[in-house]
Design a protein around this motif. Structure first.
Motif, PDB file in Angstrom:
ATOM      1  N   ILE A   5       0.756  -1.083  -0.113  1.00  0.00           N
ATOM      2  CA  ILE A   5      -0.015   0.026   0.188  1.00  0.00           C
ATOM      3  C   ILE A   5       0.998   1.361   0.093  1.00  0.00           C
ATOM      4  N   ASP A   6       1.999   1.229   0.821  1.00  0.00           N
ATOM      5  CA  ASP A   6       2.817   2.561   0.818  1.00  0.00           C
ATOM      6  C   ASP A   6       3.479   2.671  -0.385  1.00  0.00           C
ATOM      7  N   ALA A   7       3.988   1.795  -1.185  1.00  0.00           N
ATOM      8  CA  ALA A   7       4.678   1.804  -2.350  1.00  0.00           C
ATOM      9  C   ALA A   7       3.772   1.958  -3.626  1.00  0.00           C
ATOM     10  N   CYS A   8       2.494   1.901  -3.417  1.00  0.00           N
ATOM     11  CA  CYS A   8       1.616   2.186  -4.506  1.00  0.00           C
ATOM     12  C   CYS A   8       1.243   3.706  -4.921  1.00  0.00           C
ATOM     13  N   ASP A   9       0.855   3.893  -6.107  1.00  0.00           N
ATOM     14  CA  ASP A   9       0.490   5.290  -6.221  1.00  0.00           C
ATOM     15  C   ASP A   9      -1.049   5.601  -6.145  1.00  0.00           C
ATOM     16  N   MET A  10      -1.659   4.711  -6.236  1.00  0.00           N
ATOM     17  CA  MET A  10      -3.194   4.904  -6.171  1.00  0.00           C
ATOM     18  C   MET A  10      -3.850   3.566  -5.355  1.00  0.00           C
ATOM     19  N   ILE A  11      -4.891   3.962  -4.712  1.00  0.00           N
ATOM     20  CA  ILE A  11      -5.486   2.759  -3.838  1.00  0.00           C
ATOM     21  C   ILE A  11      -6.946   2.716  -4.541  1.00  0.00           C
ATOM     22  N   VAL A  12      -7.458   1.548  -4.936  1.00  0.00           N
ATOM     23  CA  VAL A  12      -8.522   1.061  -5.478  1.00  0.00           C
ATOM     24  C   VAL A  12      -9.329   0.403  -4.363  1.00  0.00           C
ATOM     25  N   ALA A  13     -10.550   0.651  -4.005  1.00  0.00           N
ATOM     26  CA  ALA A  13     -11.446  -0.029  -3.097  1.00  0.00           C
ATOM     27  C   ALA A  13     -12.864  -0.501  -3.534  1.00  0.00           C
ATOM     28  N   PRO A  14     -13.382  -1.441  -3.515  1.00  0.00           N
ATOM     29  CA  PRO A  14     -14.542  -1.833  -4.026  1.00  0.00           C
ATOM     30  C   PRO A  14     -15.749  -1.078  -3.279  1.00  0.00           C
ATOM     31  N   ASP A  15     -16.738  -0.821  -4.076  1.00  0.00           N
ATOM     32  CA  ASP A  15     -17.994   0.046  -3.484  1.00  0.00           C
ATOM     33  C   ASP A  15     -19.280  -0.998  -3.587  1.00  0.00           C
ATOM     34  N   SER A  16     -19.520  -1.571  -2.720  1.00  0.00           N
ATOM     35  CA  SER A  16     -20.714  -2.509  -2.632  1.00  0.00           C
ATOM     36  C   SER A  16     -22.009  -2.066  -2.318  1.00  0.00           C
ATOM     37  N   GLY A  17     -21.972  -0.669  -1.966  1.00  0.00           N
ATOM     38  CA  GLY A  17     -23.156  -0.141  -1.893  1.00  0.00           C
ATOM     39  C   GLY A  17     -23.382  -0.012  -0.381  1.00  0.00           C
ATOM     40  N   GLY A  18     -22.531  -0.427   0.485  1.00  0.00           N
ATOM     41  CA  GLY A  18     -22.842  -0.128   2.094  1.00  0.00           C
ATOM     42  C   GLY A  18     -22.585   0.990   2.457  1.00  0.00           C
ATOM     43  N   LYS A  19     -22.691   1.291   3.815  1.00  0.00           N
ATOM     44  CA  LYS A  19     -22.845   2.598   4.425  1.00  0.00           C
ATOM     45  C   LYS A  19     -21.285   2.960   4.560  1.00  0.00           C
ATOM     46  N   GLU A  20     -20.354   2.060   4.612  1.00  0.00           N
ATOM     47  CA  GLU A  20     -18.849   2.435   4.655  1.00  0.00           C
ATOM     48  C   GLU A  20     -18.106   1.474   3.823  1.00  0.00           C
ATOM     49  N   ASN A  21     -16.971   1.666   3.389  1.00  0.00           N
ATOM     50  CA  ASN A  21     -16.246   0.846   2.749  1.00  0.00           C
ATOM     51  C   ASN A  21     -15.144   0.239   3.993  1.00  0.00           C
TER      52      ASN A  21
END
Length: 222
Positions: A26-42
């Protein structure tokens, strides 16, 4: 030079259970992607929030639906969007709960990106059923005992519930009402939200709540 795509498992919920490899990635990457399943929080993003810091974060739509054609469209769109970032030389970490190789949406995206010729890597994480067993203070399997990982959405539970060894039913929330009768007269324990702040333990089949969440793991011993 093109960037690298990483499918990163962030573990079951407790941020302390992120692996050192996941944190470094995570520290080495330029961009973070997270899935949005429609919940109140990721939740995946919440788990890794201390390590994401000020990086660019993108949430991609990954609804919890059963229509395969529609799901493929979401997977392909996510892969195409990520590939554009990789073409710009940016490395991307796609965060996923538990381990990427166990019932994880990220692998659909990972496969597409890999097939397009990009460099990819899978960073394993602690799966929820291991966290659940730890919360119960139990071994999942000993000596030559078999372990079966079964989605609770499996069509015919009669086919698998009598398999020898220990059965782990995952994603069991909404389907519990349909499988609860199959669990009668068996040694059953369950953990909901394993390692999270609202973790709850169920010590027998009678205690199982039919309103249990998607984040529930049932461990069945004969």
């Amino acid at each position: 030079m093109k960037g690298v795509f990483y499918a990163v498992g962030v573990g079951p919920g407790d941020p302390d259970l992120l692996t050192l490899k996941a944190i470094k990635t995570i520290d080495a990457c330029d961009m973070i992607v997270a899935p949005d399943s429609g919940g109140k929080e990721n939740i995946a993003l919440k788990i890794a929030s201390a390590y994401v810091k000020d990086k660019k974060i993108v949430e991609v739509k990954m609804p919890m639906i059963k229509n395969e054609a529609t799901l493929k469209q979401y997977h392909e769109q996510a892969a195409e969007d990520i590939c554009r970032q990789l073409d710009d030389g940016k490395s991307v970490a796609f965060l996923t709960l538990g381990d990427p190789t166990i019932y994880s949406t990220v692998m659909y995206v990972h496969t597409r990106i890999q097939q397009k010729g990009y460099a990819t890597e899978v960073v394993p994480g602690i799966p929820s059923f291991c966290a659940a067993a730890a919360a119960l203070g139990q071994s999942l399997c000993l000596r030559d005992e078999m372990l079966h990982i079964i989605p609770a959405t499996f069509g015919d539970m009669d086919q698998v519930i009598d398999l020898p060894g220990v059965k782990v039913l995952m994603k069991s929330g909404k389907t519990l009402a349909a499988v609860k009768d199959k669990l009668q007269h068996r040694s059953v324990m369950a953990v909901e939200y394993a390692t999270m702040e609202n973790q709850k333990i169920y010590e027998n089949v009678e205690a199982l709540d039919e309103n249990m969440s998607y984040f529930s793991v049932i461990i069945v011993r004969d």
